[in-house]
Design an enzyme around this catalytic site. Structure first.
Site, PDB file in Angstrom:
ATOM      1  N   HIS A 105       0.821  -1.215   0.000  1.00  0.00           N
ATOM      2  CA  HIS A 105       0.000   0.000   0.000  1.00  0.00           C
ATOM      3  C   HIS A 105       0.855   1.266   0.000  1.00  0.00           C
ATOM      4  CE1 HIS A 105      -3.549  -2.444   1.833  1.00  0.00           C
ATOM      5  NE2 HIS A 105      -3.376  -2.659   0.544  1.00  0.00           N
ATOM      6  N   ASP A 107       0.770   4.145   1.381  1.00  0.00           N
ATOM      7  CA  ASP A 107       1.163   4.870   2.597  1.00  0.00           C
ATOM      8  C   ASP A 107       2.292   4.169   3.344  1.00  0.00           C
ATOM      9  OD1 ASP A 107      -0.756   2.848   3.199  1.00  0.00           O
ATOM     10  OD2 ASP A 107      -1.230   3.793   5.117  1.00  0.00           O
TER      11      ASP A 107
END
Length: 314
Positions: A105, A107
């Site tokens: 992901h 982030d």
């Protein structure tokens, strides 16, 4: 399952597992320092990407005690995080030797170019399960060492297919990634696999958790036990609702995902919460219950509805 998996729930990061988690997002979260020495071997640096679904921001961890250390996760690619990392390394006379990414992901991964900009040699030291081009693989049980720290990798899918956690042997602590958060609970791709992973993490018998979002988890076994109980409770709520509709309307009665959400959660819901959070999660709960043989679905005129196969026992 590939990165397209079940998808929108994780691709957008506008996702959460259920209303316990939603309530947490709106609650007052404890402030965390931008940089903090949280143990003799671990420095936490916040990703400067605080938000509804990232809590106080992504936690990135510098691990070790010597001049060569490793880092777990790289936040979201914001310049403020890169500046913090650069100043923290300089102030402590540290150089990074390994970069571990808990999962794919954005982030957690988008800060990689900043680290390579600071130290081009790190291009050869980026590690991830299911690695991208130029990255090195991480395998379950693989051990990595730097001065003062021994990390053992634990493959922990469920939140994402490639998710890895890391046991810090010297502290009996676990870097939990997004599988166990410091506040609330996590979004998942595959609920059945995720619950299996939680039991696997329990078996590591670590006392403390260092999550990818939120504060340090001082009682990790208790937190994992609560996570399992919450998800089991959600399954039971779905089964009870489907059983009730069958008892009221007959054996063939069934509900769409949206109708089931109305029964379980009520109708006064924010539309974004319904579409981006509750519907994907409810669908995942039903998939797991179907795999377990408790529910099934039928499709009529393009509409999928779900029904209980067995009477729920209290």
């Amino acid at each position: 399952m590939g990165e397209g998996g079940y998808q929108q729930i994780n691709k957008t990061l506008n996702a959460c597992a259920f209303d316990d988690y939603l309530a947490t997002q709106h609650a007052r979260l404890p402030p965390l320092p931008d940089v903090e020495q949280i143990s003799p071997r671990v420095v936490r640096v916040l990703g400067q990407n605080a938000g509804k679904f990232t809590l106080q921001g992504t936690n990135t961890y510098i691990v070790g005690t010597g001049s060569r250390r490793l880092i777990i996760d790289t936040a979201q690619g914001y310049r403020a995080w890169a500046d913090l990392i650069e100043s923290t390394l300089a102030q402590r006379s540290i150089r990074l030797s390994h970069v571990f990414l808990t999962h794919w992901h954005g982030d957690h991964t988008k800060g990689v170019p900043d680290l390579i900009r600071m130290d081009p040699d790190l291009a050869e030291g980026i590690y991830k399960n299911s690695p991208d081009h130029g990255q090195r693989p991480i395998e379950d049980g693989q051990v990595f060492r730097v001065e003062g720290a021994t990390l053992r990798a634990v493959h922990a899918p469920g939140h994402s297919h490639d998710h890895m956690c890391f046991v810090l042997e010297e502290e009996n602590a676990l870097f939990t990634g997004d599988n166990v958060l410091g506040h609330g609970t996590s979004a998942v791709e595959d609920l059945g696999l995720y619950m299996t992973t939680l039991r696997k993490l329990q078996a590591q018998e670590c006392a403390v958790g260092y999550p990818a979002h939120g504060a340090v988890i001082p009682n990790l076994p208790g937190k994992i036990t609560n996570e399992l109980a919450q998800k089991t409770r959600r399954e039971k709520q779905c089964l009870v609702a489907l059983d009730r509709i069958r008892n009221d309307q007959g054996r063939l009665a069934s509900l769409t995902v949206s109708e089931l959400i109305d029964v379980v959660h009520g109708t006064q819901l924010d539309e974004q919460v319904r579409k981006m959070a509750l519907e994907p999660f409810m669908d995942e709960v039903l998939r797991k219950l179907a795999e377990d043989g408790h529910v099934a679905f039928r499709v009529r005129k393009g509409v999928k509805t779900w029904f209980a196969l067995n009477t729920v026992r209290s």
